[in-house]
Design a protein around this motif. Structure first.
Motif, short mmCIF file in Angstrom:
data_model
loop_
_atom_site.label_atom_id
_atom_site.label_comp_id
_atom_site.label_asym_id
_atom_site.label_seq_id
_atom_site.Cartn_x
_atom_site.Cartn_y
_atom_site.Cartn_z
N ASN A 85 0.83 -1.20 0.00
CA ASN A 85 0.00 0.00 0.00
C ASN A 85 0.87 1.26 0.00
OD1 ASN A 85 -2.54 1.34 0.08
ND2 ASN A 85 -2.17 1.78 2.24
N LYS B 78 0.97 4.05 -3.00
CA LYS B 78 0.70 5.47 -2.75
C LYS B 78 1.81 6.33 -3.33
CE LYS B 78 -2.25 5.11 1.31
NZ LYS B 78 -2.39 5.44 2.74
N HIS C 163 -5.40 5.57 -7.80
CA HIS C 163 -6.10 4.84 -6.73
C HIS C 163 -7.59 4.84 -7.04
CE1 HIS C 163 -7.51 4.46 -2.37
NE2 HIS C 163 -7.04 3.30 -2.74
#
Length: 57
Positions: free
Chosen positions: A15, A19, A29
């Motif tokens: 994750n 990002k 996203h």
């Protein structure tokens, strides 16, 4: 990768990396931990884009 004993990763690590790729425009996203690759991300994977030329958004 998930079946390999050589590669260790966690969802938090993935994750965090995703990002970072979003901030450079390589991924977008979509929500709920789902990401999609952008055209720039495709260019990078194909070797047609140098990541050093990218600016964080």
């Amino acid at each position: 990768m998930a079946d390999s004993d050589r590669v260790r990763f966690s969802r938090q690590h993935i994750n965090a990396r995703c990002k970072t790729l979003v901030t450079y425009g390589l991924l977008v996203h979509l929500g709920n931990g789902v990401y999609d690759i952008t055209s720039e991300g495709e260019q990078y994977l194909n070797g047609d884009l140098d990541a050093r030329d990218l600016d964080a958004e």
